[in-house]
Design a protein around this motif. Structure first.
Motif, PDB file in Angstrom:
ATOM      1  N   UNK A 110       0.808  -1.228   0.000  1.00 37.54           N
ATOM      2  CA  UNK A 110       0.000   0.000   0.000  1.00 37.54           C
ATOM      3  C   UNK A 110       0.840   1.276   0.000  1.00 37.54           C
ATOM      4  N   UNK A 111       2.102   1.198   0.424  1.00 38.18           N
ATOM      5  CA  UNK A 111       2.966   2.374   0.395  1.00 38.18           C
ATOM      6  C   UNK A 111       3.320   2.794  -1.031  1.00 38.18           C
ATOM      7  N   UNK A 112       3.097   1.902  -1.996  1.00 40.39           N
ATOM      8  CA  UNK A 112       3.475   2.200  -3.384  1.00 40.39           C
ATOM      9  C   UNK A 112       2.470   3.133  -4.043  1.00 40.39           C
ATOM     10  N   UNK A 113       1.210   2.726  -4.109  1.00 39.61           N
ATOM     11  CA  UNK A 113       0.164   3.590  -4.675  1.00 39.61           C
ATOM     12  C   UNK A 113      -1.212   3.074  -4.261  1.00 39.61           C
ATOM     13  N   UNK A 114      -2.239   3.812  -4.620  1.00 37.14           N
ATOM     14  CA  UNK A 114      -3.603   3.485  -4.228  1.00 37.14           C
ATOM     15  C   UNK A 114      -4.069   2.172  -4.823  1.00 37.14           C
ATOM     16  N   UNK A 115      -3.534   1.823  -6.001  1.00 40.41           N
ATOM     17  CA  UNK A 115      -3.941   0.580  -6.655  1.00 40.41           C
ATOM     18  C   UNK A 115      -3.584  -0.645  -5.819  1.00 40.41           C
ATOM     19  N   UNK A 116      -2.647  -0.488  -4.879  1.00 42.13           N
ATOM     20  CA  UNK A 116      -2.216  -1.612  -4.045  1.00 42.13           C
ATOM     21  C   UNK A 116      -2.644  -1.423  -2.584  1.00 42.13           C
ATOM     22  N   UNK A 117      -3.730  -0.710  -2.379  1.00 42.11           N
ATOM     23  CA  UNK A 117      -4.173  -0.431  -1.017  1.00 42.11           C
ATOM     24  C   UNK A 117      -4.680  -1.674  -0.305  1.00 42.11           C
ATOM     25  N   UNK A 118      -5.037  -2.722  -1.080  1.00 47.55           N
ATOM     26  CA  UNK A 118      -5.626  -3.908  -0.452  1.00 47.55           C
ATOM     27  C   UNK A 118      -4.855  -5.197  -0.701  1.00 47.55           C
ATOM     28  N   UNK A 119      -3.637  -5.091  -1.212  1.00 51.67           N
ATOM     29  CA  UNK A 119      -2.868  -6.323  -1.456  1.00 51.67           C
ATOM     30  C   UNK A 119      -1.383  -6.038  -1.627  1.00 51.67           C
ATOM     31  N   UNK A 120      -0.603  -7.106  -1.460  1.00 54.72           N
ATOM     32  CA  UNK A 120       0.808  -7.102  -1.828  1.00 54.72           C
ATOM     33  C   UNK A 120       0.921  -7.679  -3.236  1.00 54.72           C
ATOM     34  N   UNK A 121       1.754  -7.071  -4.046  1.00 51.01           N
ATOM     35  CA  UNK A 121       2.064  -7.624  -5.366  1.00 51.01           C
ATOM     36  C   UNK A 121       3.499  -8.138  -5.331  1.00 51.01           C
ATOM     37  N   UNK A 122       3.683  -9.427  -5.634  1.00 52.56           N
ATOM     38  CA  UNK A 122       5.010 -10.038  -5.724  1.00 52.56           C
ATOM     39  C   UNK A 122       5.202 -10.555  -7.144  1.00 52.56           C
ATOM     40  N   UNK A 123       6.355 -10.256  -7.753  1.00 45.30           N
ATOM     41  CA  UNK A 123       6.610 -10.841  -9.070  1.00 45.30           C
ATOM     42  C   UNK A 123       8.095 -11.113  -9.284  1.00 45.30           C
ATOM     43  N   UNK A 124       8.374 -11.874 -10.353  1.00 40.59           N
ATOM     44  CA  UNK A 124       9.747 -12.239 -10.701  1.00 40.59           C
ATOM     45  C   UNK A 124      10.090 -11.680 -12.081  1.00 40.59           C
TER      46      UNK A 124
END
Length: 235
Positions: A214-228
């Protein structure tokens, strides 16, 4: 002086080459997690070499599956889906559960699944015990594979989700039935839950290439995004 420095550089380079050869040959023995030539193991604590070894797995499907076979992730290989308009996947697996339950199964690249196994073993489970005093029994996620652009935009670059190379995590269920969500607890009133979620974000950065909270932007207010993916971000 330039001549001396040049000779010193040659000597250092030769020394490193010799040491590398001795490590490769097994003459010099170091712990597996500190040996750049040894295969990745889920049991090894993440180190500065972890992401290097994960990168090798992205290029070696057979070795990646061998590493995954030594984990608690229940999985089976799935048929490659050739890229069409930037969407598809290769060397992917279908995951039904891992060391904890999942809200539903998912399809992900082998390297992402290995990274998830590392995250569970060395970040998620220890953080729950340390900050919450109990076990995690289930993870709630929003999915992995989705043929779409970043942030669902009509235009722009394809998301790592478009190649099954990302997972979005929404929350967790504890052994006593309590539920912790990124949406409700990232800035919630319980300091233990806030500390737990931040420990997950920080620890994930040692394993995944991109970690967004959520510290990244509003689009991630409800989840963590993990990728490779091919970028490196920890927010």
């Amino acid at each position: 002086m330039p001549i001396i420095l040049g000779r010193l550089a040659v000597v250092v380079a030769m020394g490193l080459a010799v040491c590398g050869g001795l490590l490769w040959a097994g003459v010099i023995v170091v712990p597996n997690h500190l040996n750049p030539f040894s295969p990745l193991r889920i049991a090894d604590s993440p180190s500065w070499l972890t992401r290097l070894k994960l990168g090798r797995l992205e290029r070696n499907g057979a070795q990646c599956l061998a590493v995954l076979a030594d984990s608690e992730v229940s999985h089976k290989p799935v048929t490659d889906q050739p890229l069409e308009q930037g969407c598809g996947f290769s060397n992917a697996v279908e995951v039904s559960r891992s060391s904890v339950g999942l809200s539903r199964g998912f399809t992900a690249t082998c390297s992402l699944t290995v990274a998830w196994a590392l995250f569970e073993e060395h970040v998620l489970l220890p953080a729950a015990r340390r900050h919450l005093g109990q076990e995690i029994v289930r993870v709630t996620h929003f999915g992995t594979y989705a043929c779409r652009n970043i942030n669902h935009r009509a235009g722009g670059r394809r998301s790592e989700h478009a190649t099954a190379n990302a997972i979005d995590i929404a929350g967790f269920v504890l052994a006593d039935g309590q539920q912790i969500t990124v949406k409700g607890d990232w800035i919630g009133s319980d300091p233990r839950r806030r500390a737990f979620l931040r420990a997950l974000r920080d620890g994930a950065c040692d394993v995944f290439d991109v970690v967004l909270s959520p510290d990244y932007n509003e689009a991630h207010h409800d989840h963590f995004h993990f990728d490779m993916g091919s970028y490196r971000t920890c927010r």
